[in-house]
Design a protein around this motif. Structure first.
Motif, PDB file in Angstrom:
ATOM      1  N   ILE A   1      24.497  12.093  -0.545  1.00 53.14           N
ATOM      2  CA  ILE A   1      23.816  11.339   0.214  1.00 53.14           C
ATOM      3  C   ILE A   1      23.794  10.527   0.486  1.00 53.14           C
ATOM      4  O   ILE A   1      22.963  10.721   2.366  1.00 53.14           O
ATOM      5  N   ASN A   2      24.857   9.796   0.707  1.00 55.89           N
ATOM      6  CA  ASN A   2      25.726   8.764   1.280  1.00 55.89           C
ATOM      7  C   ASN A   2      26.101   9.282   2.536  1.00 55.89           C
ATOM      8  O   ASN A   2      26.763   8.681   3.626  1.00 55.89           O
ATOM      9  N   ASN A   3      26.425  10.433   2.380  1.00 54.83           N
ATOM     10  CA  ASN A   3      27.744  11.754   3.557  1.00 54.83           C
ATOM     11  C   ASN A   3      27.014  11.403   5.045  1.00 54.83           C
ATOM     12  O   ASN A   3      25.455  11.285   5.402  1.00 54.83           O
ATOM     13  N   PRO A   4      27.126  10.126   6.000  1.00 56.24           N
ATOM     14  CA  PRO A   4      26.666  10.155   7.593  1.00 56.24           C
ATOM     15  C   PRO A   4      26.326  12.247   7.946  1.00 56.24           C
ATOM     16  O   PRO A   4      24.791  11.894   8.984  1.00 56.24           O
ATOM     17  N   GLN A   5      27.064  13.071   7.400  1.00 58.34           N
ATOM     18  CA  GLN A   5      26.660  14.013   8.472  1.00 58.34           C
ATOM     19  C   GLN A   5      25.439  15.004   7.316  1.00 58.34           C
ATOM     20  O   GLN A   5      24.547  15.474   8.067  1.00 58.34           O
ATOM     21  N   THR A   6      25.042  14.506   5.881  1.00 62.37           N
ATOM     22  CA  THR A   6      23.727  14.920   5.133  1.00 62.37           C
ATOM     23  C   THR A   6      23.193  13.722   5.516  1.00 62.37           C
ATOM     24  O   THR A   6      21.363  14.690   4.905  1.00 62.37           O
ATOM     25  N   ASN A   7      22.591  12.429   5.934  1.00 65.37           N
ATOM     26  CA  ASN A   7      21.521  11.255   4.292  1.00 65.37           C
ATOM     27  C   ASN A   7      20.777  11.634   6.367  1.00 65.37           C
ATOM     28  O   ASN A   7      19.550  10.710   6.175  1.00 65.37           O
ATOM     29  N   SER A   8      20.692  12.285   7.790  1.00 64.85           N
ATOM     30  CA  SER A   8      19.322  11.793   8.629  1.00 64.85           C
ATOM     31  C   SER A   8      18.126  12.053   7.773  1.00 64.85           C
ATOM     32  O   SER A   8      18.008  13.550   7.330  1.00 64.85           O
ATOM     33  N   THR A   9      17.228  11.710   8.206  1.00 61.22           N
ATOM     34  CA  THR A   9      15.940  11.959   7.625  1.00 61.22           C
ATOM     35  C   THR A   9      14.905  12.614   8.375  1.00 61.22           C
ATOM     36  O   THR A   9      13.748  12.503   8.252  1.00 61.22           O
ATOM     37  N   ASN A  10      15.898  12.537   9.904  1.00 63.28           N
ATOM     38  CA  ASN A  10      14.315  13.289  10.812  1.00 63.28           C
ATOM     39  C   ASN A  10      13.799  14.752  11.220  1.00 63.28           C
ATOM     40  O   ASN A  10      14.982  15.330   9.745  1.00 63.28           O
TER      41      ASN A  10
ATOM     42  N   ALA B   1      12.903   6.300   3.794  1.00 61.74           N
ATOM     43  CA  ALA B   1      13.854   6.088   4.397  1.00 61.74           C
ATOM     44  C   ALA B   1      15.222   5.364   3.251  1.00 61.74           C
ATOM     45  O   ALA B   1      15.875   5.074   3.533  1.00 61.74           O
ATOM     46  N   GLY B   2      15.156   6.003   2.378  1.00 63.68           N
ATOM     47  CA  GLY B   2      15.834   5.718   0.987  1.00 63.68           C
ATOM     48  C   GLY B   2      15.839   4.372   0.609  1.00 63.68           C
ATOM     49  O   GLY B   2      16.451   3.857   0.301  1.00 63.68           O
ATOM     50  N   GLU B   3      14.953   3.168   0.697  1.00 62.34           N
ATOM     51  CA  GLU B   3      15.118   2.240  -0.289  1.00 62.34           C
ATOM     52  C   GLU B   3      14.657   2.069  -1.650  1.00 62.34           C
ATOM     53  O   GLU B   3      14.706   1.056  -2.040  1.00 62.34           O
ATOM     54  N   TYR B   4      14.222   3.321  -1.729  1.00 58.37           N
ATOM     55  CA  TYR B   4      13.511   3.495  -3.332  1.00 58.37           C
ATOM     56  C   TYR B   4      14.690   4.647  -3.718  1.00 58.37           C
ATOM     57  O   TYR B   4      13.676   5.234  -2.760  1.00 58.37           O
ATOM     58  N   ASP B   5      14.156   5.177  -4.774  1.00 55.36           N
ATOM     59  CA  ASP B   5      14.983   6.256  -5.698  1.00 55.36           C
ATOM     60  C   ASP B   5      13.850   7.492  -6.087  1.00 55.36           C
ATOM     61  O   ASP B   5      14.095   8.878  -5.766  1.00 55.36           O
ATOM     62  N   TYR B   6      12.824   7.157  -6.294  1.00 52.37           N
ATOM     63  CA  TYR B   6      11.738   7.587  -7.386  1.00 52.37           C
ATOM     64  C   TYR B   6      10.503   7.449  -7.190  1.00 52.37           C
ATOM     65  O   TYR B   6      10.038   6.466  -7.377  1.00 52.37           O
TER      66      TYR B   6
ATOM     67  N   ASP C   1       1.206  -1.367  -0.107  1.00 49.87           N
ATOM     68  CA  ASP C   1       0.148  -0.086   0.110  1.00 49.87           C
ATOM     69  C   ASP C   1       0.833   1.140   0.037  1.00 49.87           C
ATOM     70  O   ASP C   1       1.790   1.124   0.523  1.00 49.87           O
ATOM     71  N   ASP C   2       0.176   3.090   0.418  1.00 43.92           N
ATOM     72  CA  ASP C   2       1.138   3.624  -0.099  1.00 43.92           C
ATOM     73  C   ASP C   2       1.242   4.255   1.339  1.00 43.92           C
ATOM     74  O   ASP C   2       2.473   4.741   0.860  1.00 43.92           O
ATOM     75  N   THR C   3       1.221   4.106   1.715  1.00 43.35           N
ATOM     76  CA  THR C   3       1.419   4.076   3.158  1.00 43.35           C
ATOM     77  C   THR C   3       3.069   3.468   3.835  1.00 43.35           C
ATOM     78  O   THR C   3       3.776   4.514   3.798  1.00 43.35           O
ATOM     79  N   VAL C   4       2.985   2.496   3.322  1.00 44.36           N
ATOM     80  CA  VAL C   4       4.513   1.592   3.499  1.00 44.36           C
ATOM     81  C   VAL C   4       5.081   2.256   2.694  1.00 44.36           C
ATOM     82  O   VAL C   4       6.896   2.149   2.430  1.00 44.36           O
ATOM     83  N   ALA C   5       4.784   2.290   1.741  1.00 40.32           N
ATOM     84  CA  ALA C   5       5.956   2.428   0.169  1.00 40.32           C
ATOM     85  C   ALA C   5       6.032   4.197   0.518  1.00 40.32           C
ATOM     86  O   ALA C   5       7.773   4.355   0.484  1.00 40.32           O
ATOM     87  N   ILE C   6       5.434   5.087   1.360  1.00 42.38           N
ATOM     88  CA  ILE C   6       6.010   6.424   1.499  1.00 42.38           C
ATOM     89  C   ILE C   6       7.080   6.222   2.332  1.00 42.38           C
ATOM     90  O   ILE C   6       8.203   6.654   2.560  1.00 42.38           O
ATOM     91  N   GLU C   7       6.774   5.205   3.346  1.00 40.43           N
ATOM     92  CA  GLU C   7       7.820   5.454   4.276  1.00 40.43           C
ATOM     93  C   GLU C   7       9.100   4.909   3.754  1.00 40.43           C
ATOM     94  O   GLU C   7      10.251   4.728   4.098  1.00 40.43           O
ATOM     95  N   ALA C   8       8.407   3.635   2.761  1.00 47.58           N
ATOM     96  CA  ALA C   8       9.707   3.489   2.572  1.00 47.58           C
ATOM     97  C   ALA C   8      10.981   4.055   1.879  1.00 47.58           C
ATOM     98  O   ALA C   8      12.761   4.377   1.937  1.00 47.58           O
ATOM     99  N   LEU C   9      10.655   5.087   0.749  1.00 49.35           N
ATOM    100  CA  LEU C   9      10.460   5.675   0.203  1.00 49.35           C
ATOM    101  C   LEU C   9      11.763   7.225   0.812  1.00 49.35           C
ATOM    102  O   LEU C   9      12.981   7.623   0.533  1.00 49.35           O
TER     103      LEU C   9
END
Length: 623
Positions: free
Chosen positions: A614-623, A283-288, A273-281
């Protein structure tokens, strides 16, 4: 006497030669070109190097991860048959990641096809046949050449064992002839079906040596043999499918392909469903992601990743005809066979309230099957439209000629008493009355109850207010939510009362209109005539549309068809937007020039420097 005979013979010969010359002069001119336009000439001349919206210097590499929302996943890698749910990316018409077609469409013209497997195309002015000369470099992934025999075999296979779409789409192909190894000709039935020379080129070409040893009608997850820019790398049944770029792809240097297919790998992951998919986005689990929910668009895409431009949210305008999305009636049901009933129920849907309260006023009400284009009916019929419509006048609602169609409107404050009054008058005209607070047919005693079939949770909140308004008319609408596989099977077999359906349109409608609306498709399970339309006027207008000899004639015929569809109330129109709402992790490059007809993700590329940020630990926080 002998001299007379000689003179007569000479005169006869001269007359024969003149007749032959006259006959030859009357033959239609034959064109031989790299591309063919539906009307006019191709935008890109012979010798062009790439499409303007592609970057021929785009780097290759990287992984593109995409999401598919489907509660049932997939169970087939064969998109060409009715059975099963095929995986994303394979495609069933035109070129796809896995399969090539004879020609390929540009994304900045109304309808032009350029050579792909076919390097040259021949056709006469009257478009009664077309010949494709195949590129000698064209190969399947196992190295076998693509031949005219493969094309002929594919046509026979798809039109006899494939999805009903193919029989409808290629209905007017009379004969397919293999001229030699790399030359194939299609002859068409008499008539004016000018689109056929283009759409036969869209047919995906399958390898005869592969499929003749297999059961074409069985579903399964064995990766099939293709010829396109990608091959299947891995399959996780029902959960994901990955494609890897073919490094020695035969068509990489074709002008239509330069700057395309830049990712080394493309992976589709399935979410329920969309709710899980948006959370996955997030979290960086897919790109677009392309967002189709106004609420999600307005509320969910914000925070640190967007502030730091690690993630991007964009609305890109496009010129795509939006087609028609709506609450679709199944007119095979006796309940919905009366157009007065269908019109009446539309008065119970309060779009203005819905748009304001659920959609953040993001949408425009759809008033045409071809909205956002010059093809949409507007105002009263023109003189040219009347020439098409007047012969059917006694079979059409008078309002086709006297009114411009507009769906019912409200103030958006939730008060729709006036609209419900109009609805009740129409229902009474159709033989319905209130008994014991239920709408009941006066002759049969049946109560008005039907089912709205859904597969998306997002639509439940939209139809529930509609359900409450119907209850005020004494109508019971049961909302049933089913998984994707069950939904697809029920829609294919026309086992529904009402669904939320869509009829996408291109800027050059043609033979696909048969599959949408033609009487011949009403009882063909799997066809897109979900409504069950059996209307001889619509059949005739479709034939006229297909035969249009110019862009102006096509516009006129499409507008006339649009009016007839609208005034028969086959759907309750929903809404549309004229932009692509996209969200993506900022790790890609794309050409400066956007195509006119929507996002062309195949021209994007992986940018390693952006990805490193994006993969830099100093910038990749999604909080």
């Amino acid at each position: 006497m002998r001299l007379t005979v000689i003179i007569q013979a000479l005169l006869g010969a001269v007359l024969s030669i003149n007749a032959l010359l006259l006959s030859a002069s009357e033959l239609p001119k034959v064109h031989n070109s790299h591309g063919i336009a539906m009307h006019g000439s191709p935008k890109y001349a012979q010798g062009f190097t790439h499409f303007e919206y592609a970057n021929p210097e785009a780097p290759k590499g990287g992984l593109l991860r995409l999401a598919v929302i489907s509660s049932g996943g997939f169970d087939s890698l064969n998109p060409f048959i009715v059975k099963g749910i095929s995986a994303a990316g394979i495609g069933y018409l035109g070129s796809s990641y896995l399969y090539e077609s004879l020609t390929s469409r540009s994304n900045d013209e109304a309808f032009t096809e350029y050579g792909r497997i076919a390097e040259r195309i021949e056709w006469p002015d009257d478009r009664s046949w077309v010949t494709f000369h195949l590129n000698p470099k064209a190969r399947f992934h196992d190295g076998e050449p693509i031949t005219a025999e493969d094309v002929s075999y594919t046509f026979e296979l798809l039109t006899t064992q494939g999805h009903p779409l193919y029989r409808t789409y290629y209905k007017n192909v009379k004969q397919v002839s293999v001229i030699d190894t790399r030359t194939i000709r299609f002859d068409f039935e008499a008539g004016d079906n000018r689109e056929l020379v283009l759409i036969v080129g869209q047919m995906p070409i399958l390898p005869k040596h592969y499929w003749q040893e297999r059961d074409f009608n069985s579903t399964g997850l064995e990766p099939p043999l293709g010829s396109g820019p990608y091959r299947i790398k891995s399959v996780d049944a029902g959960r994901s499918i990955s494609y890897e770029r073919v490094k020695d792809y035969w068509g990489a240097d074709l002008p239509i392909n330069r700057g395309h297919y830049n990712f080394d790998e493309i992976r589709f992951d399935y979410y329920r469903d969309d709710t899980v998919a948006i959370e996955a986005l997030r979290a960086g689990e897919y790109d677009y992601r392309e967002e189709n929910s106004a609420r999600n668009w307005a509320t969910l895409y914000e925070g640190k990743p967007f502030e730091q431009q690690l993630m991007v949210k964009e609305a890109l305008p496009n010129s795509n005809p939006t087609g028609m999305q709506g609450f679709v009636y199944n007119t095979r049901r006796e309940l919905f066979s009366d157009p007065r009933v269908r019109e009446a129920l539309a008065y119970a849907f309060d779009f203005e309230w819905t748009n304001r309260n659920l959609f953040y006023s993001a949408y425009t009400r759809t008033e045409s099957y071809f909205s956002n284009s010059e093809l949409a009916a507007r105002g009263l019929p023109s003189e040219e439209e009347l020439e098409l419509l007047n012969p059917y006048r006694d079979q059409l609602p008078e309002r086709v000629f006297s009114e411009a169609y507009h769906p019912p409107k409200t103030a958006g404050d939730g008060n729709i008493r006036r609209n419900l009054g109009i609805a009740m008058r129409l229902l009474k005209e159709a033989g319905w009355e209130i008994r014991n607070k239920q709408l009941t047919h006066s002759a049969t005693g049946k109560t008005f109850t039907f089912e709205m079939l859904l597969t998306s949770q997002a639509f439940e909140r939209v139809v529930l207010p509609f359900k409450k308004n119907l209850e005020r008319l004494g109508i019971t609408m049961e909302v049933r939510m089913v998984d994707t596989q069950q939904y697809i099977q029920r829609v294919r077999s026309f086992d529904f009362d009402m669904i939320v359906g869509g009829f996408g349109q291109s800027s050059s409608p043609g033979n696909e209109q048969r599959d949408f609306w033609h009487s011949s498709q009403a009882d063909h399970q799997g066809s897109r005539n979900q409504i069950g339309i059996q209307n001889p006027v619509i059949d005739g207008l479709i034939d006229t549309l297909i035969a249009a000899g110019s862009r102006e004639e096509l516009i006129t015929a499409t507008r006339a068809l649009d009016r007839v569809l609208l005034w028969n109330f086959y759907v309750i129109p929903n809404w549309h937007i004229t932009s692509d709402r996209i969200i993506y992790w900022n790790k890609f490059g794309r050409p400066q020039q956007l195509p006119e007809y929507g996002v062309s993700l195949d021209t994007w590329w992986y940018d390693a420097s952006k990805a490193a940020r994006i993969n830099n630990p100093q910038t990749n926080s999604t909080n």
